[in-house]
Scaffold this motif. Structure first.
Motif, short mmCIF file in Angstrom:
data_model
loop_
_atom_site.label_atom_id
_atom_site.label_comp_id
_atom_site.label_asym_id
_atom_site.label_seq_id
_atom_site.Cartn_x
_atom_site.Cartn_y
_atom_site.Cartn_z
N LYS A 170 0.84 -1.19 0.00
CA LYS A 170 0.00 0.00 0.00
C LYS A 170 0.89 1.25 0.00
CE LYS A 170 -4.26 0.40 2.35
NZ LYS A 170 -5.00 0.34 3.60
N PRO A 171 0.51 2.29 -0.72
CA PRO A 171 1.31 3.52 -0.67
C PRO A 171 1.17 4.21 0.68
CG PRO A 171 -0.62 3.83 -2.04
CD PRO A 171 -0.58 2.38 -1.66
N THR A 172 2.25 4.86 1.14
CA THR A 172 2.20 5.52 2.44
C THR A 172 1.47 6.85 2.38
OG1 THR A 172 4.36 6.52 2.06
CG2 THR A 172 4.30 4.43 3.26
N THR A 173 1.47 7.50 1.22
CA THR A 173 0.78 8.78 1.11
C THR A 173 -0.55 8.60 0.41
OG1 THR A 173 1.89 9.28 -0.97
CG2 THR A 173 2.92 10.13 1.04
N LYS A 201 -0.93 13.46 1.59
CA LYS A 201 -0.78 13.50 3.04
C LYS A 201 -0.35 12.13 3.53
CE LYS A 201 -3.88 13.43 6.89
NZ LYS A 201 -5.15 13.80 7.46
N ASN A 202 0.54 12.10 4.50
CA ASN A 202 0.96 10.85 5.13
C ASN A 202 0.09 10.65 6.37
OD1 ASN A 202 2.19 8.72 6.40
ND2 ASN A 202 4.26 9.49 6.15
N PRO A 203 -0.86 9.71 6.35
CA PRO A 203 -1.77 9.55 7.49
C PRO A 203 -1.11 8.96 8.73
CG PRO A 203 -2.23 7.90 5.82
CD PRO A 203 -1.19 8.81 5.26
N ARG A 204 0.07 8.40 8.58
CA ARG A 204 0.77 7.87 9.77
C ARG A 204 1.33 8.98 10.64
NH1 ARG A 204 4.25 3.21 6.68
NH2 ARG A 204 2.46 2.02 5.95
N LYS A 247 -7.25 16.17 10.63
CA LYS A 247 -7.62 16.72 9.33
C LYS A 247 -6.80 17.96 9.03
CE LYS A 247 -12.01 14.79 8.52
NZ LYS A 247 -12.55 14.49 7.25
N LEU A 248 -6.44 18.10 7.77
CA LEU A 248 -5.58 19.19 7.34
C LEU A 248 -6.40 20.46 7.11
CD1 LEU A 248 -2.58 19.50 6.61
CD2 LEU A 248 -3.18 18.95 4.27
N LYS A 249 -5.90 21.61 7.58
CA LYS A 249 -6.51 22.92 7.36
C LYS A 249 -5.42 23.86 6.89
CE LYS A 249 -8.27 23.10 11.54
NZ LYS A 249 -8.89 23.63 12.74
N MET A 250 -5.67 24.58 5.81
CA MET A 250 -4.68 25.51 5.28
C MET A 250 -5.38 26.77 4.76
SD MET A 250 -2.32 23.03 2.98
CE MET A 250 -0.77 23.87 3.09
N ARG A 251 -4.67 27.90 4.83
CA ARG A 251 -5.15 29.12 4.20
C ARG A 251 -4.51 29.20 2.82
NH1 ARG A 251 -7.81 33.19 6.38
NH2 ARG A 251 -6.71 34.77 5.20
N LYS A 252 -5.36 29.16 1.80
CA LYS A 252 -4.88 29.20 0.43
C LYS A 252 -5.74 30.18 -0.37
CE LYS A 252 -3.11 25.47 -1.45
NZ LYS A 252 -1.69 25.69 -1.37
N TYR A 253 -5.29 30.46 -1.58
CA TYR A 253 -5.96 31.42 -2.45
C TYR A 253 -7.18 30.80 -3.12
CZ TYR A 253 -6.57 34.96 -6.07
OH TYR A 253 -7.07 35.93 -6.89
N ASP A 254 -8.33 31.48 -3.01
CA ASP A 254 -9.55 31.07 -3.69
C ASP A 254 -9.73 31.96 -4.92
OD1 ASP A 254 -12.12 30.38 -4.52
OD2 ASP A 254 -12.87 30.19 -2.47
#
Length: 55
Positions: free
Chosen positions: A3-6, A25-28, A33-40
């Protein structure tokens, strides 16, 4: 086959515009849950994007 790690995840805009980014994302190591501020591009400003599963 191993299985892939990411895993591929989708970052969806919290403003409800439908904009999203696809990233890995590496779930290990990152269990929350990932939260980021990015451009919309639809709003033309930076907003928070949250993790969602790719369907």
């Amino acid at each position: 086959m191993a299985k892939p790690t990411t895993l591929k995840i989708k970052l969806v805009s919290t403003e409800g515009t439908g904009s999203y980014y696809v990233t890995k994302k590496n779930p290990r190591t990152q269990t929350e849950k990932l939260k980021m501020r990015k451009y919309d591009p639809k709003l033309r400003r930076h907003v928070e994007f949250r993790e969602d599963k790719i369907k």
